[in-house]
Motif scaffolding. Structure first.
Motif, PDB file in Angstrom:
ATOM      1  N   ASN A  15       0.852  -1.179   0.000  1.00 50.34           N
ATOM      2  CA  ASN A  15       0.000   0.000   0.000  1.00 50.34           C
ATOM      3  C   ASN A  15       0.898   1.243   0.000  1.00 50.34           C
ATOM      4  OD1 ASN A  15      -1.676   2.108   0.512  1.00 50.34           O
ATOM      5  ND2 ASN A  15      -2.325   1.392   2.549  1.00 50.34           N
ATOM      6  N   SER A  61       2.036  -6.411   7.370  1.00 48.24           N
ATOM      7  CA  SER A  61       0.662  -6.732   6.985  1.00 48.24           C
ATOM      8  C   SER A  61       0.727  -8.210   6.676  1.00 48.24           C
ATOM      9  CB  SER A  61       0.231  -5.949   5.735  1.00 48.24           C
ATOM     10  OG  SER A  61       0.953  -6.403   4.602  1.00 48.24           O
ATOM     11  N   PRO A 102     -13.402  -7.866  -1.717  1.00 48.36           N
ATOM     12  CA  PRO A 102     -13.017  -6.896  -0.684  1.00 48.36           C
ATOM     13  C   PRO A 102     -14.054  -6.889   0.421  1.00 48.36           C
ATOM     14  CG  PRO A 102     -13.149  -5.869  -2.857  1.00 48.36           C
ATOM     15  CD  PRO A 102     -13.751  -7.230  -2.971  1.00 48.36           C
ATOM     16  N   LYS A 103     -13.562  -6.648   1.613  1.00 49.30           N
ATOM     17  CA  LYS A 103     -14.455  -6.552   2.756  1.00 49.30           C
ATOM     18  C   LYS A 103     -15.316  -5.324   2.567  1.00 49.30           C
ATOM     19  CE  LYS A 103     -11.916  -7.956   6.316  1.00 49.30           C
ATOM     20  NZ  LYS A 103     -10.942  -7.618   7.348  1.00 49.30           N
ATOM     21  N   SER A 153     -13.192   1.400   6.250  1.00 51.55           N
ATOM     22  CA  SER A 153     -11.820   1.074   6.567  1.00 51.55           C
ATOM     23  C   SER A 153     -11.383   2.143   7.557  1.00 51.55           C
ATOM     24  CB  SER A 153     -10.952   1.080   5.317  1.00 51.55           C
ATOM     25  OG  SER A 153     -10.580   2.387   5.016  1.00 51.55           O
ATOM     26  N   GLU A 170      -9.221  -4.679  12.021  1.00 46.58           N
ATOM     27  CA  GLU A 170      -8.502  -3.395  11.903  1.00 46.58           C
ATOM     28  C   GLU A 170      -8.622  -2.569  13.174  1.00 46.58           C
ATOM     29  OE1 GLU A 170      -9.127  -5.018   8.112  1.00 46.58           O
ATOM     30  OE2 GLU A 170     -10.666  -4.494   9.550  1.00 46.58           O
ATOM     31  N   GLU A 216      -6.145  -8.450   5.016  1.00 47.54           N
ATOM     32  CA  GLU A 216      -6.768  -7.361   5.775  1.00 47.54           C
ATOM     33  C   GLU A 216      -7.942  -6.760   5.016  1.00 47.54           C
ATOM     34  OE1 GLU A 216      -3.502  -7.631   5.424  1.00 47.54           O
ATOM     35  OE2 GLU A 216      -2.502  -7.274   7.353  1.00 47.54           O
ATOM     36  N   GLY A 217      -7.789  -6.632   3.702  1.00 45.08           N
ATOM     37  CA  GLY A 217      -8.805  -5.932   2.931  1.00 45.08           C
ATOM     38  C   GLY A 217      -9.943  -6.821   2.460  1.00 45.08           C
TER      39      GLY A 217
END
Lengths: 311, 262
Positions: A13, A87, A182-183, A187, A239, B161-162
């Protein structure tokens, strides 16, 4: 203090490269960022990199496909250190880069510095009960650096750097991406939050989160939680989990509510400027790290406090 | 499907005590348990064997008493167990450990799958899986939450995570496994009894094939610990306990306003 000659920084990222650049500038004379695809070069240089190595976009489906290319770049350019953002993908990339270079990863550092010409890392072990200083032998040290440890440098529009294109190296074998889901929803960047309200297992049921959210809203704060709240009962996304293997936060104020204060949690929050604990157990260890503590029932204290603060 | 599961014995962190001067772990009286995340890997292996046939071998590098962890794996349903135990392995870091486990995968293979927990409870680095894959030159998928065999290969969901990434990969592959679909089963009484008598193969540095003594133990571990210490504890703060919780809350709001803390 002598610095390392050359430090690489790497994150899937690019927005997180600012923190890594800040860490790299502390330990290295020259800082090079590895980027996949164009578009971020200018920003990354202004954020502290002297050089950007640019890998071509579209060659790999998933970021791991670029690992052989980065391995070759490291073998050719011989940096003394490679900092990878912590990560799930970062751990894998760091592990593979290190193994290919014949070294191990300095994982989950809480501070990096150069001592006797080699990179040292302080890391919390045994859930934060002790701090261990480690170094890694070998020509290159690979370290995982988590969010929130280093403040990004102020962008400097005058900073100059060069961009070097690097060829893609075909991986010998790869997994192909079938689909990516994707979740949904939010975020959150807890590491950057100035105020945080943290909740733990003192909360009896998920519906009661509204109490905590109400206080957070009053304060303009983010909601964080302990590991059991996310991994145990899954009331909040990962998160938001603060602790030794979660997010490390450094807010101005942290409200720590219904959390006994196991060290695995407190290490994630104890650099907050002000810590306020609310717990019904007067012997809870959290009161040892708190600047202010209320011994009381969170179900009455929290709404009363939200009321008072609404003022 | 022939599967190897890597397991590690760890100190029970609930019971952990640290020497306040040296910062090192006080091991006396601290019980050892199987790294709980490795049990997710074992459960995944047992489910895959149930669906597609094959066998499950549990492999552990550790001191002689780690045999107990392997008996637990056998009790849960593993077909065989290998303990790699030798004083020369002591103080191996993740790279040295991965070297040893990758050799075991060669010696007892060929395996289609090597499964590991997502990380260990004591180290939490999550490095051994990726490094084994690198040494074997295999594909790898970390944080696998669901694995299925299809005509095209293994389809694996991985939790990032995403969100979730679904990938297709050919065997052999190294995966680290999450709990989502692999909550470990309880050992049955019958399993426990059988496990007591089951043979456990024990390998030493002499019998592990291809071992490079320069790559194991303290000498073969790139990471070295320079020093350890216990983090300092700060000054205790202000504890508020008024007659009622509402009064305590009011007092706190007042103190925070005075201190300009919020």
């Amino acid at each position: 203090m002598a610095k390392l000659k050359s430090v690489f920084i790497l994150s899937e990222n690019p927005a997180a490269l600012g923190q890594l650049a800040a860490a790299a500038r502390e330990i290295g004379e020259s800082v090079s960022a590895v980027l996949i695809g164009r578009g971020q070069e200018k920003q990354v240089i202004e954020g502290g990199a002297d050089r950007v190595y640019l890998l071509p976009e579209g060659q790999g489906q998933i970021v791991e496909d670029y690992v052989p290319s980065i391995q070759k770049l490291i073998a050719d350019e011989k940096p003394q250190a490679v900092l990878v953002r912590t990560s799930r993908k970062g751990r894998l990339i760091a592990g593979r880069l290190a193994a290919a270079s014949g070294t191990s990863v300095l994982a989950d550092t809480s501070r990096l510095w150069v001592e006797n010409d080699s990179l040292h890392s302080a890391r919390m072990v045994y859930g934060g009960a002790a701090i261990r200083v480690e170094r890694a032998k070998g020509p290159v040290t690979v370290a995982l650096v988590g969010d929130g440890l280093y403040e990004p440098l102020k962008p400097d529009a005058g900073r100059k750097g060069d961009v070097v294109e690097v060829p893609f190296v075909q991986p010998a074998r790869r997994a192909t991406l079938v689909e990516s889901r994707p979740k949904g929803g939010e975020s959150v960047n807890l590491a950057a939050a100035k105020k945080i309200v943290c909740i733990g297992r003192g909360l009896a049921k998920q519906e009661d989160l509204s109490l905590i959210e109400d206080l957070a809203k009053t304060l303009g704060a983010e909601v964080g939680c302990t590991r059991p709240i996310t991994e145990g009962v899954n009331w909040l996304p990962r998160e938001r989990y603060i602790g030794v293997s979660g997010v490390m936060v450094k807010p101005d104020v942290a409200f720590v509510i219904g959390i006994s204060g196991q060290i695995q949690f407190t290490v994630g929050v104890n650099t907050a400027r002000t810590i306020i604990a609310i717990n019904n157990d007067k012997n809870a260890p959290i009161f040892k790290s708190a600047d202010y503590g209320i011994v009381g029932d969170l179900y009455t204290v929290v709404p009363a406090l939200a009321d008072k603060l609404k003022g | 499907m022939k599967i190897m599961v890597c397991v590690k014995q760890v100190p029970d962190t609930e019971m952990i005590k640290v020497d306040p001067v040296t910062g090192s772990l006080i091991r006396d009286g601290v019980p050892s348990i199987i790294n709980p995340f490795d049990l997710n890997a074992l459960e995944a292996a047992l489910q895959l064997r149930g669906e597609y046939g094959g066998s499950v071998a549990a492999v552990c590098m550790g001191p002689p008493q780690a045999e107990e962890a392997l008996r637990d794996c056998l009790a849960m349903g593993a077909d065989s167990a290998v303990l790699i135990s030798d004083r020369v392995f002591k103080d191996s870091d993740t790279l040295a450990t991965s070297h040893v486990l990758s050799l075991a995968a060669r010696q007892f293979g060929p395996f289609d799958l090597v499964l590991c927990g997502k990380h260990s409870l004591d180290g939490e680095t999550g490095q051994v899986g990726p490094q084994i894959a690198e040494f074997l030159g295999w594909n790898q998928v970390t944080y696998a939450s669901c694995m299925r065999q299809t005509a095209d290969g293994l389809v694996i969901d991985r939790e990032m995570e995403g969100g979730v990434e679904r990938v297709l990969t050919q065997t052999p592959v190294v995966c680290t496994v999450t709990k989502t679909h692999y909550e470990p089963r309880k050992a049955t009484m019958k399993g426990k009894l059988a496990a007591k008598k089951a043979p456990i193969e024990i390998l030493s540095s002499q019998t592990l094939q291809g071992l490079d003594l320069g790559r194991i133990g303290l000498v073969g571990s790139p990471t070295s610990v320079t020093r350890s210490f216990v983090p300092p504890v700060g000054e205790p703060g202000v504890i508020i306990k008024e007659a009622t919780d509402a009064l305590s809350a009011a007092k706190l709001a007042e103190l925070l306003a005075q201190a300009e803390a919020i």
